[in-house]
Design a protein around this motif. Structure first.
Motif, short mmCIF file in Angstrom:
data_model
loop_
_atom_site.label_atom_id
_atom_site.label_comp_id
_atom_site.label_asym_id
_atom_site.label_seq_id
_atom_site.Cartn_x
_atom_site.Cartn_y
_atom_site.Cartn_z
N MET A 30 1.14 -1.27 -0.39
CA MET A 30 0.17 -0.14 0.38
C MET A 30 0.71 1.35 0.03
N TYR A 34 1.55 4.19 -2.98
CA TYR A 34 0.94 5.33 -2.64
C TYR A 34 2.73 6.49 -2.84
N PHE A 37 3.08 6.88 -6.76
CA PHE A 37 1.78 7.96 -6.91
C PHE A 37 1.97 8.78 -6.58
N LEU A 121 -2.75 6.75 7.30
CA LEU A 121 -2.51 7.45 6.26
C LEU A 121 -2.18 6.98 5.80
N PRO A 122 -1.73 6.60 4.18
CA PRO A 122 -0.54 7.35 3.34
C PRO A 122 -0.51 8.99 2.82
N GLU A 123 -1.14 9.34 3.52
CA GLU A 123 -0.98 10.97 2.73
C GLU A 123 0.02 11.60 3.65
N ALA B 269 -4.09 -0.73 6.82
CA ALA B 269 -4.30 -0.91 5.45
C ALA B 269 -5.64 -1.04 5.31
N LEU B 271 -7.61 1.76 6.05
CA LEU B 271 -8.10 3.25 5.70
C LEU B 271 -6.64 3.39 4.61
N GLY B 272 -5.84 2.82 4.86
CA GLY B 272 -4.98 3.37 3.65
C GLY B 272 -5.93 3.29 2.00
N TYR B 273 -5.66 2.07 2.09
CA TYR B 273 -6.05 1.80 0.51
C TYR B 273 -7.39 2.70 0.12
N SER B 275 -8.61 5.26 1.92
CA SER B 275 -7.99 6.71 1.16
C SER B 275 -7.26 7.00 -0.14
N MET B 276 -6.47 5.81 -0.53
CA MET B 276 -6.15 6.35 -1.93
C MET B 276 -7.24 6.10 -2.87
N GLN B 279 -8.78 9.06 -3.34
CA GLN B 279 -7.97 9.85 -3.94
C GLN B 279 -7.43 9.34 -5.02
N GLY B 280 -7.76 8.64 -5.72
CA GLY B 280 -8.51 8.56 -7.30
C GLY B 280 -6.85 7.90 -7.67
N VAL B 281 -5.57 7.29 -6.52
CA VAL B 281 -4.82 6.73 -6.92
C VAL B 281 -4.88 5.68 -8.09
#
Lengths: 152, 480
Positions: A30, A34, A37, A121-123, B269, B271-273, B275-276, B279-281
């Motif tokens: 993940m 990101y 990205f 969160l990734p961001e 994971a 929440l991360g996915y 969110s991604m 965000q339109g990743v």
């Protein structure tokens, strides 16, 4: 130190290289996805021992280090990285799901430059990486002003 | 002189003419001049030849008289001695009778010569005594006699023994202690034996009672010792249980900490996915898919909150929640709290007011924990208020050196009887499965514990249906 400018000019003037150390594949995948990205180049490692090798081989700009790891845990790996002249200057951001008190102090003691609690969160992780990279760049610039200009 | 005395005696005799007479005549001893008593016997004799004449015979009776006087004197002395002896005897009797213990005086032959009233009651058969009463006295007599007989044949001058007598009135056994002493004359001959009898019933009864008391006391002591041992054992048991409980509690806290770590890893994971994706990743997302992803995200965040609250409680309980004190600006902190809840505030359509003086002195406390408390209080206010307003205010109280941070709402309120319960662990007033408000019920419990850690407190003023004010009162000088 003398090799470093070559490395950076050679591979990625705009894409900082991140060494991501995490034993949980989904999280690794993940964050990698990101980070790529978001404009980073990512090198992965599954445990502390692997991280030491990759850190020397790939010479990353920053290391994201999960602390609970098999084979060699994140604290030990960070201590060794900071003790090795080849990797001592690379900033290490500790990343852990353990939110118990004392963990962050332990991580700082081991030589971590920053500390991030999972879930992250990734961001938010990207924001932290940028912040640490900026502050490291500033420090470097202050320490040796003339070289900083050539890099910039 | 003697002639004169005789002549005078005779002449007076002659004048009387009374025939033969017998008189005393005091003469003087011509040798030493002492008095002599003579008896004078004169008889007128009729002698035809010589006419009548007086024949007098003088007899010296001086010694006789003296002997008589001496006898009289002795007799008087004897009477006096007798009276004295009687008086002394009376006095002795009085003394002996006044002694409550029976006293018996026995002569050398063993016969009773004197006894006082108490002794008489034991050894004398009363008038109108029944046959059995007579036997009681006789038995006493026999026992006493045998004691005295033993005393008489022994060489001891004193003897103490016990005699089993009977109470002459009731016939009940009357053990007595007999103290006998021999009285010897100046020549060492036995003249009497004095025996004092002491009724031992009272003493024996006392001894018996004392024994009983001692037994009861011993028994009590044994019981107390047993109880004490029991208590010690219970204490030991409790102590062990307390240690076990402490260990169990520590294990529980450790378990919860580990569990929350295990929960966070997959949740991270998810929440991360999410969110991604949002965000339109992975490519653009619109319409219903975006809305559904938002639901996943908000529920994931809620789950995270719950896990964090459980973790907080276990950290506080395990004593692993250290304070990080710093000086910070309260208005800035309130601004951050409001900003974090902005999405909820926007959705709620409530009017939110912040009433914090801009010139408030910086607060010395644990910023992160104060923020956590305020976040909790404000999100509670937003959750339980459907219309009206929510106000966040700060009021310094310099006199008490505290700062009161309050969140006031116009929500559903809390009845007075429930105002303490809401601070208990896992407590929501509506615990039905279909309760309308989510949450772990740990929020206020955590807030209260955190406030206590900061030497502050949380209080509530509320009225059902009208709204509530939750106040966090913090010391402005920090920890003592």
């Amino acid at each position: 130190m003398s090799n470093k400018p070559d490395h950076e000019t050679e591979t990625k003037p705009d894409r900082p290289r991140v060494l991501l150390v995490d034993d949980y594949p989904d999280a690794r995948e993940m964050y990698t996805e990101y980070l790529e990205f978001s404009g980073f180049e990512v090198v992965e490692a599954e445990n502390g021992m692997e991280a030491l090798q990759r850190a020397v081989d790939a010479a990353p700009d920053i290391i994201l280090m999960d602390l609970s790891l098999p084979v060699m845990d994140g604290w030990e790996a960070t201590r060794r990285l900071k003790a090795d002249s080849r990797t001592a200057t690379i900033p290490v951001v500790a990343l852990t799901g353990h939110a118990l008190a004392g963990i962050s102090e332990g991580a700082k003691k081991a030589g971590c430059d920053a500390f991030v609690t999972k879930p992250c969160l990734p961001e938010d992780l990207v924001k932290e990486i940028r912040r640490v990279l900026d502050s490291t760049a500033n420090k470097k610039a202050r320490r040796s002003g003339k070289y900083a200009k050539t890099i910039g | 002189m003697n002639n004169m005395l005789l002549s005078s005696a005779l002449s007076s005799k002659a004048m009387e003419e009374t025939g033969a007479a017998r008189r005393e005549l005091l003469l003087v001893n011509p040798i030493d001049g002492s008095d002599l008593v003579f008896e004078l016997l004169s008889t007128i004799t009729e002698d035809p030849r010589h006419g009548s004449g007086v024949v007098s015979i003088l007899r010296n009776v001086t010694d006789l008289r003296r002997a008589s006087e001496e006898i009289e004197e002795n007799y008087r002395k004897m009477r006096m001695a007798e009276a004295q002896a009687r008086a002394e005897s009376d006095r002795l009797n009085l003394i002996i009778d006044s002694v409550a213990d029976p006293i018996v005086v026995t002569d050398a032959a063993g016969a009773t010569s004197l006894m006082n009233d108490p002794a008489e009651r034991l050894f004398t058969i009363p008038r109108n005594a029944s046959a059995i009463e007579q036997r009681w006295v006789q038995a006493n007599d026999a026992h006493f006699s045998s004691f005295i007989a033993g005393m008489l044949v022994s060489a001891d001058r004193r003897r103490v023994g016990e005699i089993g007598l009977l109470d002459a009135r009731t016939g009940e056994p009357m053990p007595v202690e007999a103290i006998a002493g021999k009285i010897l004359s100046d020549h060492g001959e036995l003249t009497a034996v004095v025996t004092i009898l002491h009724d031992r019933r009272e003493a024996l009864e006392k001894t018996r009672l004392y024994e009983q008391l001692k037994q009861a006391s011993d028994e009590l002591e044994r019981k107390i010792q047993a109880a004490t041992a029991d208590i010690a054992q219970q204490n030991e048991l409790l102590r062990r249980q307390a240690i076990e409980l402490e260990q169990a509690s520590a294990l529980k806290s450790q378990f919860l900490a580990n569990m929350s770590h295990e929960f966070r890893t997959p949740l991270n994971a998810m929440l991360g996915y999410t969110s991604m994706l949002l965000q339109g990743v992975a490519g653009p997302v619109d319409g219903p898919i975006k809305r559904q992803l938002s639901r996943i995200e908000s529920n994931g965040r809620h789950l995270l909150t719950i896990i964090n609250e459980i973790l907080d409680i276990s950290r506080i309980e395990a004593g692993r929640m250290p304070l990080q004190m710093s000086k910070f600006q309260v208005p800035e902190l309130v601004g951050e709290v409001k900003a974090e809840l902005e999405p909820i505030i926007l959705r709620s359509k409530l009017s939110i007011t912040v009433d914090v003086p801009k010139d408030l002195s910086p607060l010395w406390s644990d910023r992160q924990k104060v923020k956590q408390i305020l976040l909790n209080l404000l999100s509670n206010a937003l959750k339980f208020t459907h219309q009206g307003s929510v106000t966040v205010s700060a009021r310094p109280n310099p006199r008490e050196r505290v700062l009161e941070l309050a969140v006031t709402d116009t929500g559903i309120g809390v009845a007075l009887v429930d105002q303490e319960k809401i601070f208990e662990d896992f407590r929501q007033l509506d615990n039905t499965p279909t309760r309308p408000y989510g949450g772990t019920g740990l929020g206020l419990s955590i807030c209260r514990r955190l406030a206590q850690m900061l030497d502050g407190r949380i209080s509530v003023r509320s009225e059902l249906g009208k709204g509530s004010t939750f106040s966090l009162i913090l010391p402005t000088k920090g920890r003592k």
